[in-house]
Design a protein around this motif. Structure first.
Motif, PDB file in Angstrom:
ATOM      1  N   SER A  83      -1.608  -2.252   1.127  1.00 48.84           N
ATOM      2  CA  SER A  83      -2.636  -1.505   0.403  1.00 48.84           C
ATOM      3  C   SER A  83      -3.814  -2.414   0.076  1.00 48.84           C
ATOM      4  O   SER A  83      -3.646  -3.613  -0.155  1.00 48.84           O
ATOM      5  N   ARG A  93       1.684   0.960  -3.719  1.00 48.85           N
ATOM      6  CA  ARG A  93       2.741  -0.045  -3.797  1.00 48.85           C
ATOM      7  C   ARG A  93       2.970  -0.764  -2.474  1.00 48.85           C
ATOM      8  O   ARG A  93       3.623  -1.820  -2.431  1.00 48.85           O
ATOM      9  N   ALA A  94       2.488  -0.195  -1.373  1.00 43.35           N
ATOM     10  CA  ALA A  94       2.677  -0.826  -0.063  1.00 43.35           C
ATOM     11  C   ALA A  94       1.984  -2.180  -0.031  1.00 43.35           C
ATOM     12  O   ALA A  94       0.878  -2.345  -0.565  1.00 43.35           O
ATOM     13  N   HIS A 108      -2.935  -3.615  -4.355  1.00 44.17           N
ATOM     14  CA  HIS A 108      -1.478  -3.555  -4.397  1.00 44.17           C
ATOM     15  C   HIS A 108      -0.999  -3.515  -5.844  1.00 44.17           C
ATOM     16  O   HIS A 108      -1.332  -4.393  -6.644  1.00 44.17           O
ATOM     17  N   SER A 114       3.271   5.190  -5.867  1.00 42.82           N
ATOM     18  CA  SER A 114       3.662   5.513  -4.496  1.00 42.82           C
ATOM     19  C   SER A 114       3.121   4.460  -3.530  1.00 42.82           C
ATOM     20  O   SER A 114       2.178   3.727  -3.855  1.00 42.82           O
ATOM     21  N   ARG A 115       3.710   4.401  -2.336  1.00 46.26           N
ATOM     22  CA  ARG A 115       3.270   3.410  -1.361  1.00 46.26           C
ATOM     23  C   ARG A 115       1.777   3.567  -1.053  1.00 46.26           C
ATOM     24  O   ARG A 115       1.052   2.580  -0.980  1.00 46.26           O
ATOM     25  N   HIS A 116       1.322   4.786  -0.860  1.00 46.37           N
ATOM     26  CA  HIS A 116      -0.103   5.072  -0.695  1.00 46.37           C
ATOM     27  C   HIS A 116      -0.436   6.115  -1.757  1.00 46.37           C
ATOM     28  O   HIS A 116      -0.276   7.311  -1.546  1.00 46.37           O
TER      29      HIS A 116
END
Length: 520
Positions: A31, A27-28, A34, A41-43
């Motif tokens: 990424s 989600r970052a 994306h 999760s972000r990663h």
């Protein structure tokens, strides 16, 4: 170059996985892949392609990675397998050996991924002359077009609208597959945006020469008898058993083409008729009008967001001009000369100790509201609040003659307004405020800094530090200006007394002038 790709089960463009490196999906914003979903999760996971498939490693994600609906910590996915990251699901498939229908790949301006096979009849249908197929549309299909126009007209979100166009085209015609390709700019590259495949989940690959011809001639393009020609034994048409195809341009009322709508059949025993081509052509016009409207609405919303963001820092008129010329707000800036103003409330710490926090907050809010209006009224840019201090500048993002004059005029108005506020507050039993102001001119970095999630417009440099020091030595009701400011004024104060001010970190002292009430 990639061997494998991820196909979103919810529809949309496929994601090619590079062969030469691992990629992180999450989600970052930074990424490699994306996914804007709260369950991701972000990663979330790391993916690496090899000759046998895709190696998957979960990165301790909150909602886990699943392989064919089984929890996975580390493993391999092969073509046909399902991968889920949170609730976002994909199917692993083999990528085409050359350019295909992946979103983001160009169709115009280069050779197509799949050429039209020898022996395939390709022709354009002239539907714009009188008495043609458009005049023969059946009554029920005209009614269907009216209903489609109503549905398309009610959808203004571009992403949802593109999906609706594909879904309605699949329902309107006897098609097994539908693909929608959009040109990102006039006469630019076509990009695959959405598709429908009744027979499976594989992305639809559109022969580039057909798409280019439909765009160039602005007419429906049909193919016939692709399977009856014995000379054609390879390529996507044979591999997918395409028996008939139809491609229409999406024409706007200005005569330009936004893209193409492509439909084909793998099961029909006949080509698409001229009436069906006319129906699809008319539907394409409705779709083009709706897409153009949705794009305009999207652009207007983006400009509103940009303008609202800039209005935090600039006068509304300045913010509107910036929004008209900038499509996005990104980190970056430039070195330029500016006049900086710092104002600070004298004795605020002691005042705060005697007042409830909510009263302090209301007192500061009323004070800052008045001060910011004066900054904007004099064409300045608000940089930031620093506790009970305010920092503003002139000369950025747009410089204009007389910036330094306007900065001093703003400082004088702020002192006058502070006195007016005190007079009004006296009748309400509220304590008075007194401010000191410093003004300095010099070079600085001005622009947006921060992360993609939070950007701030600011000014950085020695000029800011010196201005803050000038503000520190200003008495209540006083304005302290540097020689750099005084020398740029069109009407400098008449011979005020000067003094030298030592600033930490600078070898030479700063010549400053204290402007008393009578000198202002």
């Amino acid at each position: 170059m990639s061997r494998w790709r991820l196909l979103p089960e919810s529809g949309g463009p496929p994601i090619d996985l590079p062969d030469d490196r691992a990629v992180v999906i999450g989600r970052a914003a930074a990424s490699d892949i994306h996914l804007a979903d709260e369950t991701v999760s972000r990663h979330h996971a790391e993916l690496r392609s090899d000759a046998l498939g895709v190696l998957v490693r979960d990165l301790a994600s909150a909602n886990g990675t699943r392989h064919n609906d089984a929890a996975l910590t580390e493993g391999r996915a092969v073509p046909g397998d399902a991968l889920a990251f949170g609730r976002v699901r994909f199917m692993v498939t083999a990528a085409p050996s050359s350019r295909g229908g992946t979103a983001g790949e160009s169709w115009l301006g280069g050779e197509a991924a799949e050429a039209i096979p020898p022996g395939t009849s390709v022709r354009a249908l002239d539907l714009r002359s009188g008495g043609g197929a458009l005049a023969k549309l059946q009554r029920e299909r005209l009614a269907r077009l009216i209903e489609l126009a109503r549905q398309l007209g009610g959808e203004i979100d571009t992403e949802s609208l593109l999906r609706l166009v594909v879904d309605q085209a699949a329902a309107l015609l006897p098609a097994d597959r539908v693909a929608l390709l959009i040109a990102e700019e006039p006469h630019g590259a076509l990009r695959l945006m959405h598709w429908y495949n009744r027979l499976g989940k594989a992305a639809v690959q559109v022969p580039g020469s057909i798409a280019r011809r439909a765009m160039a001639e602005q007419l429906p393009i049909v193919t016939e008898n692709a399977q009856e020609d014995q000379r054609f034994q390879s390529g996507s048409v044979v591999a997918d058993q395409v028996r008939a195809a139809l491609c229409v341009p999406l024409l706007t009322d200005r005569g330009s083409a936004l893209g193409v709508l492509y439909v084909d059949s793998l099961t029909a025993a006949r080509p698409f008729s001229e009436e069906e081509a006319a129906l699809c052509f008319a539907f394409g016009g409705l779709a083009a009008a709706s897409i153009a409207k949705a794009r305009y609405a999207d652009a207007a919303r983006r400009q509103d967001v940009i303008r609202a963001n800039f209005e935090r820092f600039f006068a509304p008129g300045v913010a509107a001009r910036i929004a008209e010329t900038r499509s996005d707000v990104r980190p970056g800036g430039e070195r330029r000369p500016v006049t900086v103003l710092v104002s600070d409330i004298r004795g605020f710490t002691g005042l705060a100790e005697t007042m409830p926090p909510e009263d302090i907050a209301r007192h500061l809010s009323d004070y800052f509201a008045a001060m910011v209006e004066l900054v904007f009224e004099h064409g300045g840019t608000l940089d930031k609040f620093m506790g009970d201090a305010l920092l503003a500048l002139w000369g950025a993002p747009v410089a204009a003659p007389g910036d330094t004059d306007r900065a001093l005029a703003a400082a004088r108005s702020m002192q006058e307004e502070c006195a007016a506020l005190n007079a009004r507050w006296a009748g309400q039993g509220r304590p008075p405020l007194a401010i000191g102001i410093g003004l300095h001119h010099g070079d600085a970095f001005t622009g947006t800094i921060g992360s993609p999630r939070r950007l701030e417009y600011t000014v950085i440099g020695d000029v800011v530090n010196v201005t803050a020091r000038l503000c520190d030595v200003a008495h209540a009701g006083e304005i302290v200006i540097s020689e750099g400011v005084r020398s740029r004024l069109s009407d400098p104060p008449a011979s005020p007394a000067s003094e030298e001010l030592r600033v930490r970190g600078r070898e030479k002292p700063v010549v400053v002038y204290r402007l008393k009430e009578r000198e202002r």
